[in-house]
Scaffold this motif. Structure first.
Motif, PDB file in Angstrom:
ATOM      1  N   SER A  16       1.269  -1.222  -0.094  1.00 31.01           N
ATOM      2  CA  SER A  16       0.055  -0.500   0.280  1.00 31.01           C
ATOM      3  C   SER A  16       0.687   1.182  -0.068  1.00 31.01           C
ATOM      4  O   SER A  16       0.292   1.902  -0.484  1.00 31.01           O
ATOM      5  CB  SER A  16      -1.578   0.122   0.878  1.00 31.01           C
ATOM      6  OG  SER A  16      -0.169  -0.578   2.765  1.00 31.01           O
ATOM      7  N   ARG A  17       1.875   0.916   0.198  1.00 39.04           N
ATOM      8  CA  ARG A  17       2.811   2.341   0.073  1.00 39.04           C
ATOM      9  C   ARG A  17       4.739   1.740   0.074  1.00 39.04           C
ATOM     10  O   ARG A  17       4.387   0.650   0.297  1.00 39.04           O
ATOM     11  CB  ARG A  17       3.065   3.342   1.942  1.00 39.04           C
ATOM     12  CG  ARG A  17       3.347   2.258   2.335  1.00 39.04           C
ATOM     13  CD  ARG A  17       3.221   3.739   3.841  1.00 39.04           C
ATOM     14  NE  ARG A  17       4.122   2.864   4.656  1.00 39.04           N
ATOM     15  CZ  ARG A  17       4.405   3.600   6.403  1.00 39.04           C
ATOM     16  NH1 ARG A  17       3.460   4.653   6.445  1.00 39.04           N
ATOM     17  NH2 ARG A  17       5.196   2.954   6.735  1.00 39.04           N
ATOM     18  N   LEU A  21       4.637  -1.033  -2.733  1.00 42.30           N
ATOM     19  CA  LEU A  21       4.081   0.114  -3.675  1.00 42.30           C
ATOM     20  C   LEU A  21       4.609  -0.135  -4.944  1.00 42.30           C
ATOM     21  O   LEU A  21       4.371  -0.049  -6.647  1.00 42.30           O
ATOM     22  CB  LEU A  21       3.546   1.104  -3.248  1.00 42.30           C
ATOM     23  CG  LEU A  21       2.608   2.410  -4.574  1.00 42.30           C
ATOM     24  CD1 LEU A  21       1.814   1.379  -4.874  1.00 42.30           C
ATOM     25  CD2 LEU A  21       1.961   3.631  -3.401  1.00 42.30           C
ATOM     26  N   ALA A  47      -3.450   2.773  -3.239  1.00 40.71           N
ATOM     27  CA  ALA A  47      -1.933   2.743  -4.374  1.00 40.71           C
ATOM     28  C   ALA A  47      -3.079   2.089  -5.371  1.00 40.71           C
ATOM     29  O   ALA A  47      -2.347   2.197  -6.960  1.00 40.71           O
ATOM     30  CB  ALA A  47      -1.775   1.736  -3.393  1.00 40.71           C
TER      31      ALA A  47
END
Ligand SMILES: NC(=O)c1ccc[n+]([C@@H]2O[C@H](COP(=O)([O-])OP(=O)(O)OC[C@H]3O[C@@H](n4cnc5c(N)ncnc54)[C@H](OP(=O)(O)O)[C@@H]3O)[C@@H](O)[C@H]2O)c1
Length: 261
Positions: A16-17, A21, A47
């Protein structure tokens, strides 16, 4: 170079990061269908949407690696989506910083579950299919601390070493089935977690976060933190067709930070 990822599906944990990601974004840009994972539903969905907005194919799945049922949940999610996993990127959240002495027994157990055991269980769900289809890639994101332990990251140094042993063992077990298994060890790649660690060190030492970052950069021959895209490019190569003969390796993306050969 054509990485041959157009018809592949990648499941990227912790995406998600940060590093996850970025890896998912590069795999999607190379044509893979990617499945993003994280605990935070909104962030994981955003995302995936960012990848779709850039022209990629991405879906989001919410999962907590601390949950003992995470591997089964991911297996069911992929079935629901009608996707098989060709590329599995084993990434997780990082543990809290701290010395190796004085860690509560329950913390060791919980961190082992979320950082190590769950990744192994998830590989157990998806690697058999890769073997049966004769093609697969397993990439584990560990840390430079598995080669050169990092002061004050005791849990990370200790538990991630287990993943290296597991990854090397698995590599030999599945090599003849067209499945490669490699570990990437990031040095200091600029993400929110790195900013958080620098802020925590600043608080602990009474320095500013910028002073901490400058000290850290001074230990890196390249003289700067890495960019997420620089790690993702290595991951994409290892995930691709041309890397078929690279397996059982521990690949550094560290700007020369690790001093040993
Ligand atoms: N950046 C570096 O230079 C560096 C160096 C060495 C090692 N590492 C390690 O590499 C990993 C990725 O680094 P990063 O800098 O990208 O970290 P990050 O910015 O903290 O990202 C971690 C990712 O994992 C997800 N996550 C965290 N805990 C989770 C859980 N229990 N279940 C499911 N997903 C979870 C987070 O999403 P949610 O919050 O949505 O769950 C996020 O997407 C970390 O383990 C880090 O310690 C990084």
């Amino acid at each position: 170079m054509d990485l041959g990822l157009t018809n592949k599906t990648a499941l990227v944990l912790g995406s998600s990061r940060g590093l996850g990601l970025s890896v998912a974004s590069v795999l999607a840009a190379e044509g893979a269908q990617v499945v993003l994972c994280g605990r935070n539903e909104e962030r994981t969905r955003a995302a995936a949407e960012s990848i779709v907005a850039a022209g990629g194919r991405a879906v989001a799945v919410t999962v907590d690696l601390a949950d003992a049922g995470a591997a089964a949940q991911l297996g069911a999610a992929m079935e629901r989506l009608g996707l098989t996993v060709d590329i599995l990127v084993l990434n997780s959240g990082g543990p809290p910083p701290g010395s190796v002495l004085g860690v509560e027994p329950g913390t060791w157990t919980a961190q082992f579950g979320a950082m190590v055991q769950r990744l192994i269980e998830i590989a157990g769900v998806f690697v058999p299919g890769m073997r049966a289809r004769g093609w697969g890639r397993v990439l584990t994101i560990a840390s430079s601390g598995v080669v050169q332990p990092i002061p004050n990251l005791g849990i990370s140094n200790t538990l991630r070493a287990a993943l290296v042993g597991w990854s090397k063992t698995l590599a030999a077990e599945v090599a003849s089935d067209g499945v490669t298994v490699n570990t990437i060890v990031p040095g200091r790649i600029h993400t929110e977690r790195v900013d958080e660690l620098d802020a925590a060190a600043a608080k602990r030492t009474g320095k500013t976060a910028e002073e901490i970052a400058a000290q850290s950069r001074a230990t890196i021959p390249v003289g700067r933190y890495g960019k997420v895209e620089e790690l993702a490019a290595v991951a994409a190569f290892l995930a691709g067709e041309p890397a078929a003969y690279v397996t059982g390796s521990v690949v550094r993306v560290d700007g020369g930070m690790i001093r040993s050969v």
